[in-house]
Each structure stands twice: as C-alpha cells, then as structure tokens.
Design a protein around this motif. Structure first.
Motif, short mmCIF file in Angstrom:
data_model
loop_
_atom_site.label_atom_id
_atom_site.label_comp_id
_atom_site.label_asym_id
_atom_site.label_seq_id
_atom_site.Cartn_x
_atom_site.Cartn_y
_atom_site.Cartn_z
N CYS A 1 -51.63 42.93 4.51
CA CYS A 1 -52.15 41.70 5.10
C CYS A 1 -51.25 41.24 6.23
N TYR A 2 -51.86 40.74 7.27
CA TYR A 2 -51.11 40.20 8.40
C TYR A 2 -52.02 39.25 9.18
N ARG A 3 -51.42 38.48 10.06
CA ARG A 3 -52.15 37.64 11.00
C ARG A 3 -51.51 37.87 12.36
N THR A 4 -52.31 37.78 13.39
CA THR A 4 -51.80 37.94 14.75
C THR A 4 -51.71 36.57 15.40
N PHE A 5 -50.52 36.23 15.85
CA PHE A 5 -50.27 34.97 16.57
C PHE A 5 -49.73 35.32 17.94
N ARG B 1 -48.07 40.69 15.58
CA ARG B 1 -48.59 40.90 14.23
C ARG B 1 -47.56 40.43 13.21
N TRP B 2 -47.83 39.31 12.55
CA TRP B 2 -46.94 38.72 11.55
C TRP B 2 -47.36 39.21 10.16
N CYS C 1 -32.77 29.08 7.04
CA CYS C 1 -31.96 30.12 7.69
C CYS C 1 -32.49 30.48 9.08
N GLY C 2 -33.52 29.80 9.52
CA GLY C 2 -34.03 30.04 10.86
C GLY C 2 -35.16 31.05 10.96
N HIS C 3 -35.65 31.50 9.83
CA HIS C 3 -36.78 32.43 9.88
C HIS C 3 -38.03 31.70 10.37
N ARG C 4 -38.79 32.38 11.20
CA ARG C 4 -40.03 31.82 11.71
C ARG C 4 -41.14 32.16 10.72
N ILE C 5 -41.67 31.13 10.09
CA ILE C 5 -42.68 31.27 9.05
C ILE C 5 -43.92 30.48 9.49
N ARG C 6 -45.07 31.08 9.32
CA ARG C 6 -46.34 30.38 9.55
C ARG C 6 -47.08 30.32 8.22
N ILE C 7 -47.63 29.17 7.92
CA ILE C 7 -48.37 28.96 6.68
C ILE C 7 -49.85 28.79 7.03
N ARG C 8 -50.69 29.51 6.31
CA ARG C 8 -52.13 29.41 6.50
C ARG C 8 -52.78 29.21 5.14
N ILE C 9 -53.88 28.46 5.14
CA ILE C 9 -54.65 28.25 3.91
C ILE C 9 -55.65 29.39 3.75
N HIS C 10 -55.58 30.06 2.62
CA HIS C 10 -56.52 31.14 2.30
C HIS C 10 -57.87 30.51 1.95
N PRO C 11 -58.98 31.18 2.21
CA PRO C 11 -60.29 30.63 1.85
C PRO C 11 -60.42 30.27 0.37
N ASP C 12 -59.63 30.90 -0.49
CA ASP C 12 -59.66 30.57 -1.92
C ASP C 12 -58.83 29.34 -2.26
N PHE D 1 -55.38 28.71 -1.83
CA PHE D 1 -53.93 28.79 -1.91
C PHE D 1 -53.34 29.03 -0.51
N ARG D 2 -52.03 28.87 -0.40
CA ARG D 2 -51.37 29.04 0.89
C ARG D 2 -50.74 30.41 0.99
N GLN D 3 -50.71 30.96 2.20
CA GLN D 3 -50.07 32.24 2.47
C GLN D 3 -48.99 32.02 3.53
N ALA D 4 -47.85 32.69 3.33
CA ALA D 4 -46.75 32.61 4.28
C ALA D 4 -46.68 33.92 5.06
N PHE D 5 -46.62 33.79 6.38
CA PHE D 5 -46.47 34.94 7.27
C PHE D 5 -45.15 34.79 8.01
N ILE D 6 -44.44 35.90 8.18
CA ILE D 6 -43.12 35.87 8.79
C ILE D 6 -43.13 36.67 10.09
N HIS D 7 -42.38 36.17 11.07
CA HIS D 7 -42.27 36.91 12.34
C HIS D 7 -41.60 38.24 12.04
N PRO D 8 -42.13 39.34 12.60
CA PRO D 8 -41.57 40.66 12.26
C PRO D 8 -40.09 40.82 12.59
N ASP D 9 -39.58 40.13 13.59
CA ASP D 9 -38.16 40.23 13.92
C ASP D 9 -37.27 39.58 12.87
#
Length: 71
Positions: free
Chosen positions: A9-13, A17-18, A39-50, A52-60
């Motif tokens: 699973c991933y999302r593109t911002f 590709r996160w 710690c400075g990690h870039r995290i994006r939170i999105r609401i799943h259609p079901d 709950f929340r999903q956390a996506f992290i910048h690949p770097d």
C-alpha cells in the motif's frame, strides 16, 4: 475477496510514492507515529474508507532512526 499485504500500500503526494507505515488501530501505533513525528519524520495521515486512519511515511525517512516512547 482479494487481499493485498500492507507493504504493497502507498499513496502518491506531489509525485512521491509514500509507503504505508501502519494502520493506526492501537495506542501503540499512535505512540509510534507521535515518536516518529517528534524525530522529524514526515508522516501523512489519511482516513481509510472503512473509518480507521492510515499513516504514510516519506520514503527518505524510512531509514532515519527514531526512539519509541516508553509505555
């Protein structure tokens, strides 16, 4: 019903590709996300259609260290 492993699973911002870090279902997962953000990690939170929340992290940031918070 077909199932897909979370690691697929991933999302593109903005063309990047996160990967999915975790589905935020427990307090431990919530604490990990807070610790990573602290710690400075870039995290994006999105609401799943079901609902709950999903956390996506910048690949770097996948290889950056972080210290998990003590329970």
């Amino acid at each position: 019903m077909a199932a897909k492993h979370q690691s697929g699973c991933y999302r593109t911002f903005h063309g990047v590709r996160w990967p999915n870090l975790c589905d935020m279902l427990t307090e431990e997962q919530e604490a990990e996300i807070r610790a990573r953000k602290d710690c400075g990690h870039r995290i994006r939170i999105r609401i799943h259609p079901d609902g709950f929340r999903q956390a996506f992290i910048h690949p770097d940031d996948l290889t950056k260290p972080f210290k998990a918070q003590a329970a």
